[in-house]
Design a protein around this motif. Structure first.
Motif, PDB file in Angstrom:
ATOM      1  N   ARG A 104       0.877  -1.176   0.000  1.00  0.00           N
ATOM      2  CA  ARG A 104       0.000   0.000   0.000  1.00  0.00           C
ATOM      3  C   ARG A 104       0.905   1.214   0.000  1.00  0.00           C
ATOM      4  O   ARG A 104       1.869   1.296   0.793  1.00  0.00           O
ATOM      5  CB  ARG A 104      -0.896   0.017   1.222  1.00  0.00           C
ATOM      6  N   HIS A 134      -7.488  -0.260  -5.963  1.00  0.00           N
ATOM      7  CA  HIS A 134      -7.486  -1.084  -4.758  1.00  0.00           C
ATOM      8  C   HIS A 134      -8.193  -2.388  -5.158  1.00  0.00           C
ATOM      9  O   HIS A 134      -9.345  -2.629  -4.789  1.00  0.00           O
ATOM     10  CB  HIS A 134      -8.255  -0.348  -3.655  1.00  0.00           C
ATOM     11  N   ARG A 174      -9.784   5.264  -4.910  1.00  0.00           N
ATOM     12  CA  ARG A 174      -9.260   4.085  -5.636  1.00  0.00           C
ATOM     13  C   ARG A 174     -10.275   2.950  -5.600  1.00  0.00           C
ATOM     14  O   ARG A 174     -10.289   2.099  -6.471  1.00  0.00           O
ATOM     15  CB  ARG A 174      -7.942   3.660  -5.011  1.00  0.00           C
ATOM     16  N   VAL A 175     -11.145   2.959  -4.578  1.00  0.00           N
ATOM     17  CA  VAL A 175     -12.193   1.938  -4.503  1.00  0.00           C
ATOM     18  C   VAL A 175     -13.159   2.122  -5.678  1.00  0.00           C
ATOM     19  O   VAL A 175     -13.569   1.157  -6.331  1.00  0.00           O
ATOM     20  CB  VAL A 175     -12.936   2.019  -3.155  1.00  0.00           C
ATOM     21  N   ARG A 229     -16.101   6.810   1.414  1.00  0.00           N
ATOM     22  CA  ARG A 229     -15.627   7.712   2.468  1.00  0.00           C
ATOM     23  C   ARG A 229     -15.139   9.021   1.853  1.00  0.00           C
ATOM     24  O   ARG A 229     -14.509   9.014   0.783  1.00  0.00           O
ATOM     25  CB  ARG A 229     -14.467   7.054   3.230  1.00  0.00           C
ATOM     26  N   GLN A 231     -12.460  11.418   1.517  1.00  0.00           N
ATOM     27  CA  GLN A 231     -11.025  11.185   1.715  1.00  0.00           C
ATOM     28  C   GLN A 231     -10.347  12.499   2.138  1.00  0.00           C
ATOM     29  O   GLN A 231      -9.581  13.094   1.363  1.00  0.00           O
ATOM     30  CB  GLN A 231     -10.393  10.662   0.425  1.00  0.00           C
ATOM     31  N   PRO A 269     -16.827   0.641   1.985  1.00  0.00           N
ATOM     32  CA  PRO A 269     -15.564  -0.091   2.151  1.00  0.00           C
ATOM     33  C   PRO A 269     -14.924   0.100   3.521  1.00  0.00           C
ATOM     34  O   PRO A 269     -14.015  -0.648   3.887  1.00  0.00           O
ATOM     35  CB  PRO A 269     -14.669   0.524   1.057  1.00  0.00           C
ATOM     36  N   GLY A 270     -15.381   1.086   4.282  1.00  0.00           N
ATOM     37  CA  GLY A 270     -14.742   1.403   5.556  1.00  0.00           C
ATOM     38  C   GLY A 270     -13.396   2.056   5.321  1.00  0.00           C
ATOM     39  O   GLY A 270     -12.799   1.865   4.266  1.00  0.00           O
ATOM     40  N   PRO A 271     -12.913   2.857   6.253  1.00  0.00           N
ATOM     41  CA  PRO A 271     -13.597   3.244   7.478  1.00  0.00           C
ATOM     42  C   PRO A 271     -14.728   4.245   7.202  1.00  0.00           C
ATOM     43  O   PRO A 271     -14.595   5.091   6.330  1.00  0.00           O
ATOM     44  CB  PRO A 271     -12.483   3.886   8.319  1.00  0.00           C
TER      45      PRO A 271
HETATM   46  N1  ASP Z   1     -10.094   1.540   2.914  1.00  0.00           N
HETATM   47  C1  ASP Z   1     -10.318   2.000   1.556  1.00  0.00           C
HETATM   48  C2  ASP Z   1      -9.028   2.509   0.943  1.00  0.00           C
HETATM   49  O1  ASP Z   1      -7.988   2.299   1.504  1.00  0.00           O
HETATM   50  C3  ASP Z   1     -11.378   3.020   1.494  1.00  0.00           C
HETATM   51  C4  ASP Z   1     -11.125   4.275   2.275  1.00  0.00           C
HETATM   52  O2  ASP Z   1     -10.079   4.440   2.896  1.00  0.00           O
HETATM   53  O3  ASP Z   1     -12.000   5.128   2.215  1.00  0.00           O
HETATM   54  O4  ASP Z   1      -9.055   3.058  -0.132  1.00  0.00           O
END
Ligand code: ASP
Length: 316
Positions: A104, A134, A174-175, A229, A231, A269-271
Protein backbone atom coordinates in the motif's frame (compact mmCIF):
# COMPACT_ATOMS: atom_id res chain seq x y z
CA UNK A 1 -1.43 -14.93 -12.43
CA UNK A 2 1.90 -13.31 -11.63
CA UNK A 3 0.82 -10.06 -9.94
CA UNK A 4 -2.49 -8.42 -8.96
CA UNK A 5 -1.99 -4.74 -9.70
CA UNK A 6 -5.33 -3.51 -11.00
CA UNK A 7 -8.81 -4.69 -11.95
CA UNK A 8 -8.58 -2.86 -15.27
CA UNK A 9 -6.25 -5.56 -16.54
CA UNK A 10 -8.36 -8.45 -15.22
CA UNK A 11 -10.48 -10.34 -17.74
CA UNK A 12 -13.83 -11.88 -16.90
CA UNK A 13 -12.58 -15.47 -16.70
CA UNK A 14 -9.78 -14.56 -14.32
CA UNK A 15 -12.11 -12.50 -12.16
CA UNK A 16 -14.77 -15.21 -11.95
CA UNK A 17 -12.09 -17.84 -11.21
CA UNK A 18 -10.76 -15.71 -8.37
CA UNK A 19 -14.25 -15.23 -6.93
CA UNK A 20 -14.91 -18.97 -7.19
CA UNK A 21 -11.68 -19.79 -5.37
CA UNK A 22 -12.71 -17.23 -2.72
CA UNK A 23 -15.92 -19.26 -2.26
CA UNK A 24 -13.78 -22.32 -1.50
CA UNK A 25 -11.69 -20.24 0.90
CA UNK A 26 -14.85 -19.00 2.64
CA UNK A 27 -15.75 -22.64 3.28
CA UNK A 28 -12.45 -23.00 5.14
CA UNK A 29 -13.42 -20.08 7.40
CA UNK A 30 -16.44 -22.09 8.58
CA UNK A 31 -14.35 -25.04 9.68
CA UNK A 32 -13.17 -25.52 13.22
CA UNK A 33 -9.53 -25.40 12.08
CA UNK A 34 -9.41 -22.42 9.74
CA UNK A 35 -6.13 -23.30 8.13
CA UNK A 36 -4.77 -24.79 4.90
CA UNK A 37 -1.16 -25.89 4.37
CA UNK A 38 -1.05 -24.39 0.85
CA UNK A 39 1.59 -21.68 1.35
CA UNK A 40 3.72 -23.40 3.97
CA UNK A 41 7.31 -22.23 3.64
CA UNK A 42 6.37 -19.06 1.70
CA UNK A 43 6.94 -15.59 3.06
CA UNK A 44 4.46 -12.77 2.53
CA UNK A 45 5.48 -9.21 3.39
CA UNK A 46 2.84 -6.59 4.14
CA UNK A 47 4.58 -3.41 3.00
CA UNK A 48 2.43 -0.50 4.16
CA UNK A 49 3.48 3.08 3.44
CA UNK A 50 0.02 4.41 4.30
CA UNK A 51 -2.18 3.84 7.34
CA UNK A 52 -4.54 0.93 7.26
CA UNK A 53 -6.35 -1.28 9.72
CA UNK A 54 -8.69 -3.62 7.98
CA UNK A 55 -6.70 -4.21 4.80
CA UNK A 56 -3.47 -5.02 6.60
CA UNK A 57 -5.00 -7.37 9.14
CA UNK A 58 -7.14 -8.91 6.43
CA UNK A 59 -4.06 -9.77 4.34
CA UNK A 60 -2.32 -10.99 7.47
CA UNK A 61 -5.22 -13.29 8.37
CA UNK A 62 -5.43 -14.50 4.76
CA UNK A 63 -1.73 -15.35 4.53
CA UNK A 64 -1.76 -17.07 7.93
CA UNK A 65 -4.81 -19.15 7.04
CA UNK A 66 -2.79 -20.42 4.09
CA UNK A 67 0.14 -21.18 6.47
CA UNK A 68 2.52 -18.57 5.01
CA UNK A 69 4.99 -16.70 7.21
CA UNK A 70 3.97 -13.05 7.45
CA UNK A 71 6.19 -10.04 7.97
CA UNK A 72 4.47 -6.74 8.66
CA UNK A 73 6.44 -3.75 7.54
CA UNK A 74 5.01 -0.33 8.16
CA UNK A 75 6.90 2.66 6.85
CA UNK A 76 6.37 4.66 10.01
CA UNK A 77 9.20 3.93 12.40
CA UNK A 78 11.19 2.13 9.69
CA UNK A 79 14.18 3.17 7.59
CA UNK A 80 11.75 4.65 5.11
CA UNK A 81 11.25 7.52 7.52
CA UNK A 82 15.03 7.88 7.37
CA UNK A 83 14.77 8.40 3.62
CA UNK A 84 15.27 4.89 2.28
CA UNK A 85 13.99 4.54 -1.28
CA UNK A 86 11.45 2.00 -2.54
CA UNK A 87 14.32 0.36 -4.41
CA UNK A 88 16.41 -0.19 -1.29
CA UNK A 89 13.40 -1.43 0.67
CA UNK A 90 12.53 -3.85 -2.15
CA UNK A 91 16.07 -5.16 -2.34
CA UNK A 92 16.10 -5.71 1.42
CA UNK A 93 12.89 -7.72 1.19
CA UNK A 94 14.31 -9.70 -1.75
CA UNK A 95 17.39 -10.53 0.28
CA UNK A 96 15.10 -11.84 3.02
CA UNK A 97 13.44 -14.17 0.53
CA UNK A 98 9.96 -12.62 0.26
CA UNK A 99 7.75 -14.63 -2.11
CA UNK A 100 4.86 -12.19 -2.05
CA UNK A 101 4.66 -8.47 -1.32
CA UNK A 102 1.38 -6.77 -0.47
CA UNK A 103 2.01 -3.07 -0.97
CA UNK A 104 0.00 0.00 0.00
CA UNK A 105 1.51 3.31 -1.04
CA UNK A 106 0.34 6.94 -1.24
CA UNK A 107 1.75 7.25 -4.77
CA UNK A 108 -0.45 5.99 -7.62
CA UNK A 109 1.57 3.46 -9.62
CA UNK A 110 4.00 2.37 -6.89
CA UNK A 111 2.98 -1.33 -7.09
CA UNK A 112 3.46 -1.28 -10.88
CA UNK A 113 6.93 0.17 -10.40
CA UNK A 114 7.78 -2.58 -7.94
CA UNK A 115 6.42 -5.33 -10.19
CA UNK A 116 8.31 -4.09 -13.24
CA UNK A 117 11.50 -3.11 -11.48
CA UNK A 118 13.55 -6.28 -11.33
CA UNK A 119 14.51 -5.26 -7.77
CA UNK A 120 12.55 -8.16 -6.36
CA UNK A 121 11.20 -11.37 -7.87
CA UNK A 122 8.04 -11.69 -5.79
CA UNK A 123 4.35 -11.72 -6.60
CA UNK A 124 3.08 -8.19 -6.00
CA UNK A 125 -0.44 -7.38 -4.78
CA UNK A 126 -1.66 -3.81 -4.87
CA UNK A 127 -3.38 -3.07 -1.54
CA UNK A 128 -4.21 0.52 -2.53
CA UNK A 129 -2.02 2.99 -4.43
CA UNK A 130 -2.89 6.66 -4.03
CA UNK A 131 -6.10 7.48 -5.87
CA UNK A 132 -5.46 4.80 -8.51
CA UNK A 133 -6.69 1.29 -7.60
CA UNK A 134 -7.49 -1.08 -4.76
CA UNK A 135 -8.19 -4.33 -6.61
CA UNK A 136 -8.83 -6.67 -3.66
CA UNK A 137 -11.42 -4.22 -2.31
CA UNK A 138 -13.33 -4.34 -5.60
CA UNK A 139 -13.04 -8.13 -5.71
CA UNK A 140 -14.43 -8.46 -2.21
CA UNK A 141 -17.23 -6.05 -3.12
CA UNK A 142 -18.10 -8.11 -6.21
CA UNK A 143 -17.93 -11.29 -4.14
CA UNK A 144 -20.29 -9.76 -1.57
CA UNK A 145 -22.78 -8.60 -4.21
CA UNK A 146 -22.69 -11.97 -5.97
CA UNK A 147 -23.34 -13.83 -2.72
CA UNK A 148 -26.20 -11.57 -1.66
CA UNK A 149 -27.84 -11.90 -5.07
CA UNK A 150 -27.21 -15.53 -5.94
CA UNK A 151 -26.42 -17.17 -2.58
CA UNK A 152 -25.07 -20.70 -2.88
CA UNK A 153 -25.60 -20.60 -6.66
CA UNK A 154 -22.91 -17.93 -7.06
CA UNK A 155 -20.10 -20.05 -8.47
CA UNK A 156 -19.26 -19.47 -12.10
CA UNK A 157 -21.42 -16.37 -12.36
CA UNK A 158 -20.71 -12.73 -13.08
CA UNK A 159 -22.93 -9.77 -12.21
CA UNK A 160 -24.79 -9.39 -15.49
CA UNK A 161 -27.47 -6.72 -15.41
CA UNK A 162 -26.83 -5.72 -11.78
CA UNK A 163 -27.16 -1.97 -11.21
CA UNK A 164 -24.62 -0.40 -8.85
CA UNK A 165 -24.72 3.23 -7.75
CA UNK A 166 -21.47 4.46 -6.19
CA UNK A 167 -21.81 7.68 -4.23
CA UNK A 168 -19.37 10.25 -2.91
CA UNK A 169 -15.73 11.19 -3.30
CA UNK A 170 -15.13 9.65 -6.73
CA UNK A 171 -12.24 12.01 -7.44
CA UNK A 172 -9.99 10.63 -4.72
CA UNK A 173 -11.32 7.07 -4.53
CA UNK A 174 -9.26 4.08 -5.64
CA UNK A 175 -12.19 1.94 -4.50
CA UNK A 176 -14.43 3.65 -7.08
CA UNK A 177 -11.89 3.13 -9.87
CA UNK A 178 -11.25 -0.54 -9.12
CA UNK A 179 -14.98 -1.16 -8.84
CA UNK A 180 -15.67 0.65 -12.09
CA UNK A 181 -13.46 -1.70 -14.12
CA UNK A 182 -14.30 -4.92 -12.33
CA UNK A 183 -18.06 -4.38 -12.21
CA UNK A 184 -18.08 -3.60 -15.91
CA UNK A 185 -16.03 -6.67 -16.72
CA UNK A 186 -18.52 -8.76 -14.76
CA UNK A 187 -21.48 -7.27 -16.64
CA UNK A 188 -22.86 -4.81 -14.07
CA UNK A 189 -23.94 -1.22 -14.83
CA UNK A 190 -22.22 1.48 -12.80
CA UNK A 191 -23.58 4.93 -11.94
CA UNK A 192 -21.43 7.45 -10.08
CA UNK A 193 -23.17 10.14 -8.01
CA UNK A 194 -21.07 12.93 -6.53
CA UNK A 195 -20.77 16.66 -6.09
CA UNK A 196 -19.44 18.11 -9.38
CA UNK A 197 -16.24 19.07 -7.55
CA UNK A 198 -15.56 15.45 -6.60
CA UNK A 199 -15.71 14.03 -10.13
CA UNK A 200 -12.51 14.00 -12.26
CA UNK A 201 -12.40 16.61 -15.03
CA UNK A 202 -12.47 14.05 -17.84
CA UNK A 203 -14.48 10.88 -17.38
CA UNK A 204 -15.19 10.28 -21.07
CA UNK A 205 -13.23 7.00 -21.03
CA UNK A 206 -15.14 5.63 -18.05
CA UNK A 207 -17.86 3.06 -18.69
CA UNK A 208 -20.19 4.70 -16.15
CA UNK A 209 -23.11 7.09 -15.99
CA UNK A 210 -22.23 10.20 -14.00
CA UNK A 211 -24.88 12.12 -12.06
CA UNK A 212 -25.14 14.64 -9.25
CA UNK A 213 -28.57 13.97 -7.78
CA UNK A 214 -28.65 11.27 -5.11
CA UNK A 215 -32.43 11.45 -4.65
CA UNK A 216 -33.04 10.70 -8.32
CA UNK A 217 -30.48 7.89 -8.18
CA UNK A 218 -32.22 6.32 -5.19
CA UNK A 219 -35.62 6.58 -6.83
CA UNK A 220 -34.21 4.65 -9.80
CA UNK A 221 -34.05 1.62 -7.47
CA UNK A 222 -30.49 0.32 -7.94
CA UNK A 223 -29.61 -3.18 -6.72
CA UNK A 224 -26.59 -1.82 -4.85
CA UNK A 225 -25.82 1.55 -3.26
CA UNK A 226 -22.15 1.87 -2.36
CA UNK A 227 -21.19 4.84 -0.20
CA UNK A 228 -17.60 6.08 -0.30
CA UNK A 229 -15.63 7.71 2.47
CA UNK A 230 -14.81 11.40 2.15
CA UNK A 231 -11.02 11.19 1.72
CA UNK A 232 -10.17 14.22 3.81
CA UNK A 233 -6.48 13.27 3.84
CA UNK A 234 -6.29 13.65 0.05
CA UNK A 235 -8.08 17.00 -0.08
CA UNK A 236 -5.93 20.06 -0.36
CA UNK A 237 -8.82 22.40 -1.11
CA UNK A 238 -12.45 22.91 -0.13
CA UNK A 239 -14.47 20.58 -2.33
CA UNK A 240 -17.81 21.26 -0.61
CA UNK A 241 -19.02 24.02 1.73
CA UNK A 242 -19.14 21.98 4.96
CA UNK A 243 -19.97 18.52 6.20
CA UNK A 244 -23.60 19.32 6.98
CA UNK A 245 -24.13 20.50 3.42
CA UNK A 246 -22.39 17.39 2.09
CA UNK A 247 -24.53 14.99 4.06
CA UNK A 248 -27.69 16.91 3.23
CA UNK A 249 -27.09 16.44 -0.49
CA UNK A 250 -24.96 13.33 -0.86
CA UNK A 251 -25.25 11.41 2.40
CA UNK A 252 -27.27 8.23 2.82
CA UNK A 253 -29.29 9.62 5.71
CA UNK A 254 -32.24 7.93 7.42
CA UNK A 255 -34.80 9.47 5.11
CA UNK A 256 -33.05 8.34 1.91
CA UNK A 257 -32.32 4.96 3.40
CA UNK A 258 -36.04 4.49 4.10
CA UNK A 259 -36.79 5.28 0.45
CA UNK A 260 -34.45 2.64 -0.97
CA UNK A 261 -36.23 -0.08 -2.87
CA UNK A 262 -36.81 -3.19 -0.78
CA UNK A 263 -34.20 -5.35 -2.52
CA UNK A 264 -31.32 -2.81 -2.50
CA UNK A 265 -28.20 -3.50 -0.47
CA UNK A 266 -25.98 -0.85 1.12
CA UNK A 267 -22.19 -1.12 0.97
CA UNK A 268 -19.26 0.86 2.35
CA UNK A 269 -15.56 -0.09 2.15
CA UNK A 270 -14.74 1.40 5.56
CA UNK A 271 -13.60 3.24 7.48
CA UNK A 272 -17.00 4.96 7.73
CA UNK A 273 -17.64 8.55 8.69
CA UNK A 274 -20.95 7.89 10.41
CA UNK A 275 -23.32 10.83 10.10
CA UNK A 276 -21.40 12.26 7.14
CA UNK A 277 -21.67 9.94 4.14
CA UNK A 278 -23.81 7.27 5.87
CA UNK A 279 -26.20 7.27 8.83
CA UNK A 280 -25.86 4.72 11.60
CA UNK A 281 -29.30 3.33 10.82
CA UNK A 282 -28.18 2.58 7.25
CA UNK A 283 -24.76 1.25 8.26
CA UNK A 284 -26.12 -1.11 10.91
CA UNK A 285 -29.22 -2.33 9.08
CA UNK A 286 -29.95 -5.78 7.66
CA UNK A 287 -29.42 -4.35 4.20
CA UNK A 288 -25.92 -3.22 5.01
CA UNK A 289 -23.11 -5.56 3.96
CA UNK A 290 -20.36 -3.69 5.82
CA UNK A 291 -19.42 -6.55 8.14
CA UNK A 292 -19.82 -9.17 5.40
CA UNK A 293 -17.44 -7.14 3.26
CA UNK A 294 -14.80 -7.40 5.98
CA UNK A 295 -15.28 -11.15 6.41
CA UNK A 296 -15.33 -11.73 2.65
CA UNK A 297 -12.14 -9.69 2.32
CA UNK A 298 -10.18 -12.46 4.01
CA UNK A 299 -11.55 -15.11 1.61
CA UNK A 300 -10.84 -12.97 -1.45
CA UNK A 301 -7.30 -12.19 -0.29
CA UNK A 302 -6.69 -15.88 0.39
CA UNK A 303 -7.75 -16.56 -3.19
CA UNK A 304 -5.40 -13.87 -4.53
CA UNK A 305 -2.44 -15.11 -2.49
CA UNK A 306 -3.19 -18.67 -3.55
CA UNK A 307 -3.31 -17.77 -7.25
CA UNK A 308 -0.08 -15.78 -7.06
CA UNK A 309 2.03 -17.88 -4.76
CA UNK A 310 1.04 -21.51 -4.82
CA UNK A 311 2.97 -23.93 -6.99
CA UNK A 312 5.78 -23.01 -9.30
CA UNK A 313 5.34 -19.34 -10.04
CA UNK A 314 7.37 -19.54 -13.26
CA UNK A 315 4.54 -21.54 -14.80
CA UNK A 316 1.88 -18.91 -14.22
N1 ASP B 1 -10.09 1.54 2.91
C1 ASP B 1 -10.32 2.00 1.56
C2 ASP B 1 -9.03 2.51 0.94
O1 ASP B 1 -7.99 2.30 1.50
C3 ASP B 1 -11.38 3.02 1.49
C4 ASP B 1 -11.12 4.28 2.27
O2 ASP B 1 -10.08 4.44 2.90
O3 ASP B 1 -12.00 5.13 2.22
O4 ASP B 1 -9.05 3.06 -0.13
Amino acid sequence: MRHLLSTKSLNRDDAVTLLDIAEDMADVANREVKKLPTLRGKTVVNLFFEDSTRTRISFEAAAKRLSADVINFSAKGSSVSKGESLKDTAQTLAAMGADGVVIRHPASGAPQVLAGSGWIDAGIINAGDGTHEHPTQALLDAFTIRRRLHGPASRGRGLDGVTVTIVGDILHSRVARSNLWLLNTLGAQVTFIAPPTLVPADTSAWPATIGYDLDAAIDAGPDVVMMLRIQAERMNAAFFPNSREYSRRWGLDDERFARLSSHSIVMHPGPMNRGLEISSAAADSERSTVREQVANGVSVRMAALYLLLSGDREDH
